[in-house]
Design a protein around this motif. Sequence first.
Motif, PDB file in Angstrom:
ATOM      1  N   GLY A 110       9.065   8.475 -11.432  1.00 21.50           N
ATOM      2  CA  GLY A 110       8.193   9.592 -11.777  1.00 21.50           C
ATOM      3  C   GLY A 110       6.833   9.181 -12.305  1.00 21.50           C
ATOM      4  N   ASP A 111       6.116  10.155 -12.843  1.00 23.56           N
ATOM      5  CA  ASP A 111       4.771   9.963 -13.392  1.00 23.56           C
ATOM      6  C   ASP A 111       4.844   9.390 -14.805  1.00 23.56           C
ATOM      7  OD1 ASP A 111       3.754  11.170 -11.099  1.00 23.56           O
ATOM      8  OD2 ASP A 111       3.514  13.131 -12.052  1.00 23.56           O
ATOM      9  N   GLY A 112       3.853   8.573 -15.148  1.00 25.74           N
ATOM     10  CA  GLY A 112       3.710   8.082 -16.514  1.00 25.74           C
ATOM     11  C   GLY A 112       4.749   7.075 -16.951  1.00 25.74           C
ATOM     12  N   VAL A 113       5.384   6.398 -16.015  1.00 26.91           N
ATOM     13  CA  VAL A 113       6.440   5.440 -16.342  1.00 26.91           C
ATOM     14  C   VAL A 113       5.825   4.067 -16.640  1.00 26.91           C
ATOM     15  CG1 VAL A 113       8.464   4.222 -15.434  1.00 26.91           C
ATOM     16  CG2 VAL A 113       8.167   6.675 -15.017  1.00 26.91           C
ATOM     17  N   THR A 114       6.310   3.427 -17.692  1.00 30.95           N
ATOM     18  CA  THR A 114       5.903   2.078 -18.048  1.00 30.95           C
ATOM     19  C   THR A 114       7.087   1.152 -17.831  1.00 30.95           C
ATOM     20  OG1 THR A 114       4.321   2.875 -19.689  1.00 30.95           O
ATOM     21  CG2 THR A 114       5.060   0.592 -19.910  1.00 30.95           C
ATOM     22  N   ILE A 115       6.850   0.076 -17.075  1.00 30.02           N
ATOM     23  CA  ILE A 115       7.895  -0.908 -16.808  1.00 30.02           C
ATOM     24  C   ILE A 115       7.445  -2.225 -17.448  1.00 30.02           C
ATOM     25  CG2 ILE A 115       9.262  -2.070 -15.050  1.00 30.02           C
ATOM     26  CD1 ILE A 115       8.625   0.286 -13.167  1.00 30.02           C
TER      27      ILE A 115
ATOM     28  N   LEU B  89       0.830  -1.206   0.000  1.00 30.62           N
ATOM     29  CA  LEU B  89       0.000   0.000   0.000  1.00 30.62           C
ATOM     30  C   LEU B  89       0.862   1.253   0.000  1.00 30.62           C
ATOM     31  CD1 LEU B  89      -2.641  -1.053   2.676  1.00 30.62           C
ATOM     32  CD2 LEU B  89      -2.925  -1.018   0.193  1.00 30.62           C
ATOM     33  N   ASN B  90       0.327   2.326  -0.532  1.00 30.47           N
ATOM     34  CA  ASN B  90       0.908   3.673  -0.455  1.00 30.47           C
ATOM     35  C   ASN B  90       2.257   3.829  -1.141  1.00 30.47           C
ATOM     36  OD1 ASN B  90      -1.346   4.516   1.107  1.00 30.47           O
ATOM     37  ND2 ASN B  90      -0.394   3.557   2.880  1.00 30.47           N
ATOM     38  N   VAL B  91       2.537   3.004  -2.116  1.00 27.42           N
ATOM     39  CA  VAL B  91       3.758   3.156  -2.903  1.00 27.42           C
ATOM     40  C   VAL B  91       3.449   3.884  -4.212  1.00 27.42           C
ATOM     41  CG1 VAL B  91       5.501   1.895  -4.254  1.00 27.42           C
ATOM     42  CG2 VAL B  91       4.946   1.162  -1.937  1.00 27.42           C
ATOM     43  N   PHE B  92       2.321   3.573  -4.822  1.00 29.32           N
ATOM     44  CA  PHE B  92       1.961   4.109  -6.133  1.00 29.32           C
ATOM     45  C   PHE B  92       1.001   5.277  -6.019  1.00 29.32           C
ATOM     46  CE2 PHE B  92       3.392  -0.140  -6.957  1.00 29.32           C
ATOM     47  CZ  PHE B  92       4.056  -0.035  -8.161  1.00 29.32           C
ATOM     48  N   GLY B  93       1.202   6.275  -6.907  1.00 27.31           N
ATOM     49  CA  GLY B  93       0.252   7.365  -7.029  1.00 27.31           C
ATOM     50  C   GLY B  93      -0.999   6.885  -7.751  1.00 27.31           C
TER      51      GLY B  93
ATOM     52  N   THR C 113       8.948   4.559  -4.153  1.00 21.11           N
ATOM     53  CA  THR C 113       7.963   5.612  -4.393  1.00 21.11           C
ATOM     54  C   THR C 113       7.728   5.688  -5.894  1.00 21.11           C
ATOM     55  OG1 THR C 113       8.789   6.870  -2.505  1.00 21.11           O
ATOM     56  CG2 THR C 113       7.436   8.062  -4.093  1.00 21.11           C
ATOM     57  N   VAL C 114       6.468   5.591  -6.294  1.00 18.17           N
ATOM     58  CA  VAL C 114       6.132   5.617  -7.718  1.00 18.17           C
ATOM     59  C   VAL C 114       5.036   6.653  -7.932  1.00 18.17           C
ATOM     60  CG1 VAL C 114       5.392   4.266  -9.704  1.00 18.17           C
ATOM     61  CG2 VAL C 114       6.708   3.163  -7.891  1.00 18.17           C
ATOM     62  N   GLY C 115       5.206   7.493  -8.951  1.00 18.21           N
ATOM     63  CA  GLY C 115       4.255   8.567  -9.238  1.00 18.21           C
ATOM     64  C   GLY C 115       2.944   8.076  -9.833  1.00 18.21           C
TER      65      GLY C 115
END
Length: 121
Positions: A55-60, A4-8, A26-28
């Motif tokens: 950051g935001d909008g990252v694809t893994i 929990l609470n890792v991803f935006g 931490t992931v945006g």
Amino acid sequence: MIPLNVFGKGLLIAHLQNIVVSSNSTVGRNCCLFHGTTIGISLGKDDNGKCPVIGDGVTICAGAGVFGDIQIADDVMIASNAVVVKNIETCGAVVGGVPAKIIGMNSGWNMNQFVKGIEEE
């Protein structure tokens, strides 16, 4: 396991199998994960258990790993089976390889654009 609470807001999991994420990461917003991805500490390196800040909008993509006390810029695409162990400071970069390095720019698709398209409908 995804703590929990890792991803935006706006996490998309394309295939929910074998995903491991450290609770210290931490992931945006608007991140996309594929199966077999790992985000966490770096083994064999004394970084005091620090984990990536993504950051935001990252694809893994499938099988990729992001490890250690590093930062990933917005709109980055991490290619399948890449191992990211250093900062990726360029927004919109496509990274791949072991260890990962920039192999291109602007993949033609990113999560921020995807979400914006949905919101406009």
